[in-house]
Scaffold this motif. Structure first.
Motif, PDB file in Angstrom:
ATOM      1  N   GLU A  17       0.920  -1.212   0.017  1.00 34.54           N
ATOM      2  CA  GLU A  17       0.102   0.170   0.045  1.00 34.54           C
ATOM      3  C   GLU A  17       1.013   1.262  -0.266  1.00 34.54           C
ATOM      4  O   GLU A  17       0.695   2.258  -0.752  1.00 34.54           O
ATOM      5  N   VAL A  18       1.783   1.168   0.791  1.00 34.16           N
ATOM      6  CA  VAL A  18       2.785   2.303   0.662  1.00 34.16           C
ATOM      7  C   VAL A  18       3.347   2.641  -0.473  1.00 34.16           C
ATOM      8  O   VAL A  18       3.719   3.612  -0.952  1.00 34.16           O
ATOM      9  N   ALA A  19       3.940   1.393  -0.997  1.00 35.38           N
ATOM     10  CA  ALA A  19       4.659   1.566  -2.240  1.00 35.38           C
ATOM     11  C   ALA A  19       3.741   2.068  -3.301  1.00 35.38           C
ATOM     12  O   ALA A  19       4.025   2.766  -4.199  1.00 35.38           O
ATOM     13  N   ASN A  20       2.433   1.586  -3.363  1.00 43.21           N
ATOM     14  CA  ASN A  20       1.187   2.119  -4.562  1.00 43.21           C
ATOM     15  C   ASN A  20       1.067   3.671  -4.266  1.00 43.21           C
ATOM     16  O   ASN A  20       1.194   4.354  -5.229  1.00 43.21           O
ATOM     17  N   ASP A  21       1.065   3.955  -2.930  1.00 44.47           N
ATOM     18  CA  ASP A  21       0.943   5.472  -2.700  1.00 44.47           C
ATOM     19  C   ASP A  21       1.953   6.455  -3.232  1.00 44.47           C
ATOM     20  O   ASP A  21       1.762   7.271  -3.782  1.00 44.47           O
ATOM     21  N   ILE A  22       3.189   5.772  -2.913  1.00 49.15           N
ATOM     22  CA  ILE A  22       4.396   6.594  -3.472  1.00 49.15           C
ATOM     23  C   ILE A  22       4.412   6.880  -4.823  1.00 49.15           C
ATOM     24  O   ILE A  22       4.563   7.501  -5.572  1.00 49.15           O
ATOM     25  N   ALA A  23       4.178   5.529  -5.697  1.00 51.37           N
ATOM     26  CA  ALA A  23       4.139   5.486  -6.940  1.00 51.37           C
ATOM     27  C   ALA A  23       3.019   6.320  -7.615  1.00 51.37           C
ATOM     28  O   ALA A  23       3.153   7.254  -8.623  1.00 51.37           O
ATOM     29  N   ASP A  24       1.713   6.341  -7.011  1.00 57.22           N
ATOM     30  CA  ASP A  24       0.660   7.555  -7.374  1.00 57.22           C
ATOM     31  C   ASP A  24       0.988   8.828  -7.248  1.00 57.22           C
ATOM     32  O   ASP A  24       0.407   9.678  -7.948  1.00 57.22           O
ATOM     33  N   ALA A  25       1.939   9.025  -6.196  1.00 54.68           N
ATOM     34  CA  ALA A  25       2.191  10.396  -5.968  1.00 54.68           C
ATOM     35  C   ALA A  25       3.322  11.274  -7.097  1.00 54.68           C
ATOM     36  O   ALA A  25       3.370  12.123  -7.274  1.00 54.68           O
ATOM     37  N   GLU A  26       4.093   9.847  -7.656  1.00 52.04           N
ATOM     38  CA  GLU A  26       4.607  10.353  -8.833  1.00 52.04           C
ATOM     39  C   GLU A  26       5.909  11.347  -8.267  1.00 52.04           C
ATOM     40  O   GLU A  26       6.237  12.226  -8.862  1.00 52.04           O
ATOM     41  N   GLU A  30      12.433   5.103  -8.555  1.00 56.83           N
ATOM     42  CA  GLU A  30      12.330   3.723  -8.322  1.00 56.83           C
ATOM     43  C   GLU A  30      11.945   3.335  -7.030  1.00 56.83           C
ATOM     44  O   GLU A  30      12.335   3.868  -5.971  1.00 56.83           O
ATOM     45  N   ILE A  31      11.325   2.298  -6.876  1.00 54.63           N
ATOM     46  CA  ILE A  31      10.917   1.920  -5.685  1.00 54.63           C
ATOM     47  C   ILE A  31      10.965   0.194  -5.704  1.00 54.63           C
ATOM     48  O   ILE A  31      10.456  -0.359  -6.748  1.00 54.63           O
ATOM     49  N   TYR A  32      11.736  -0.267  -4.561  1.00 53.60           N
ATOM     50  CA  TYR A  32      11.839  -1.637  -4.397  1.00 53.60           C
ATOM     51  C   TYR A  32      11.587  -2.164  -3.076  1.00 53.60           C
ATOM     52  O   TYR A  32      11.591  -1.328  -2.356  1.00 53.60           O
ATOM     53  N   SER A  33      11.231  -3.294  -3.194  1.00 54.53           N
ATOM     54  CA  SER A  33      10.949  -3.992  -1.943  1.00 54.53           C
ATOM     55  C   SER A  33      12.069  -4.630  -1.456  1.00 54.53           C
ATOM     56  O   SER A  33      12.955  -4.985  -2.372  1.00 54.53           O
ATOM     57  N   THR A  34      12.293  -4.654  -0.180  1.00 53.10           N
ATOM     58  CA  THR A  34      13.769  -5.363   0.456  1.00 53.10           C
ATOM     59  C   THR A  34      13.085  -6.225   1.735  1.00 53.10           C
ATOM     60  O   THR A  34      12.035  -6.236   2.318  1.00 53.10           O
ATOM     61  N   ASP A  39      11.341  -2.048   4.753  1.00 54.38           N
ATOM     62  CA  ASP A  39      10.607  -2.847   3.651  1.00 54.38           C
ATOM     63  C   ASP A  39      10.437  -2.371   2.288  1.00 54.38           C
ATOM     64  O   ASP A  39      10.355  -3.067   1.343  1.00 54.38           O
ATOM     65  N   LEU A  40      11.147  -1.132   2.243  1.00 48.98           N
ATOM     66  CA  LEU A  40      11.129  -0.331   0.558  1.00 48.98           C
ATOM     67  C   LEU A  40      12.439   0.367   0.621  1.00 48.98           C
ATOM     68  O   LEU A  40      12.965   0.815   1.718  1.00 48.98           O
ATOM     69  N   LEU A  41      12.993   0.465  -0.657  1.00 47.54           N
ATOM     70  CA  LEU A  41      14.151   1.185  -0.738  1.00 47.54           C
ATOM     71  C   LEU A  41      13.646   2.048  -1.977  1.00 47.54           C
ATOM     72  O   LEU A  41      13.337   1.389  -2.938  1.00 47.54           O
ATOM     73  N   VAL A  42      13.765   3.310  -1.806  1.00 59.78           N
ATOM     74  CA  VAL A  42      13.001   4.414  -2.675  1.00 59.78           C
ATOM     75  C   VAL A  42      14.174   5.360  -3.261  1.00 59.78           C
ATOM     76  O   VAL A  42      14.757   5.907  -2.486  1.00 59.78           O
TER      77      VAL A  42
END
Length: 78
Positions: A17-26, A30-34, A39-42
């Motif tokens: 959900e956080v990754a999708n929110d970051i992607a939606d905010a443009e 790059e966004i990676y799960s870790t 949990d994420l590297l952005v």
């Protein structure tokens, strides 16, 4: 443009959900799960002279379900 990375720790079960929110905010390049402590590297880019702290407070920390962040400022790519 200056790149920097942010490791993000999310509330349990909320990483996608956080990754999708970051992607939606443009706001991210790059966004990676870790695996591990975070949990994420952005990867983000800011224009020269823009304030990383202000960006973090206004753009990233306002996204729900983020528990903790660790920012890595970069200087030169090899």
């Amino acid at each position: 443009m200056k790149p920097f990375f942010v490791m993000i720790k999310c509330e349990l079960g909320k990483a996608y959900e956080v990754a999708n929110d970051i992607a939606d905010a443009e706001i991210a390049s790059e966004i990676y799960s870790t695996a591990g402590d975070y949990d994420l590297l952005v990867k983000f880019y800011l224009e020269d002279g823009q304030d990383v702290g202000k960006f973090m407070n206004e753009k990233l920390h306002s996204i729900p379900h983020i528990r903790d962040t660790r920012t890595i400022i970069t200087f030169k790519a090899f």
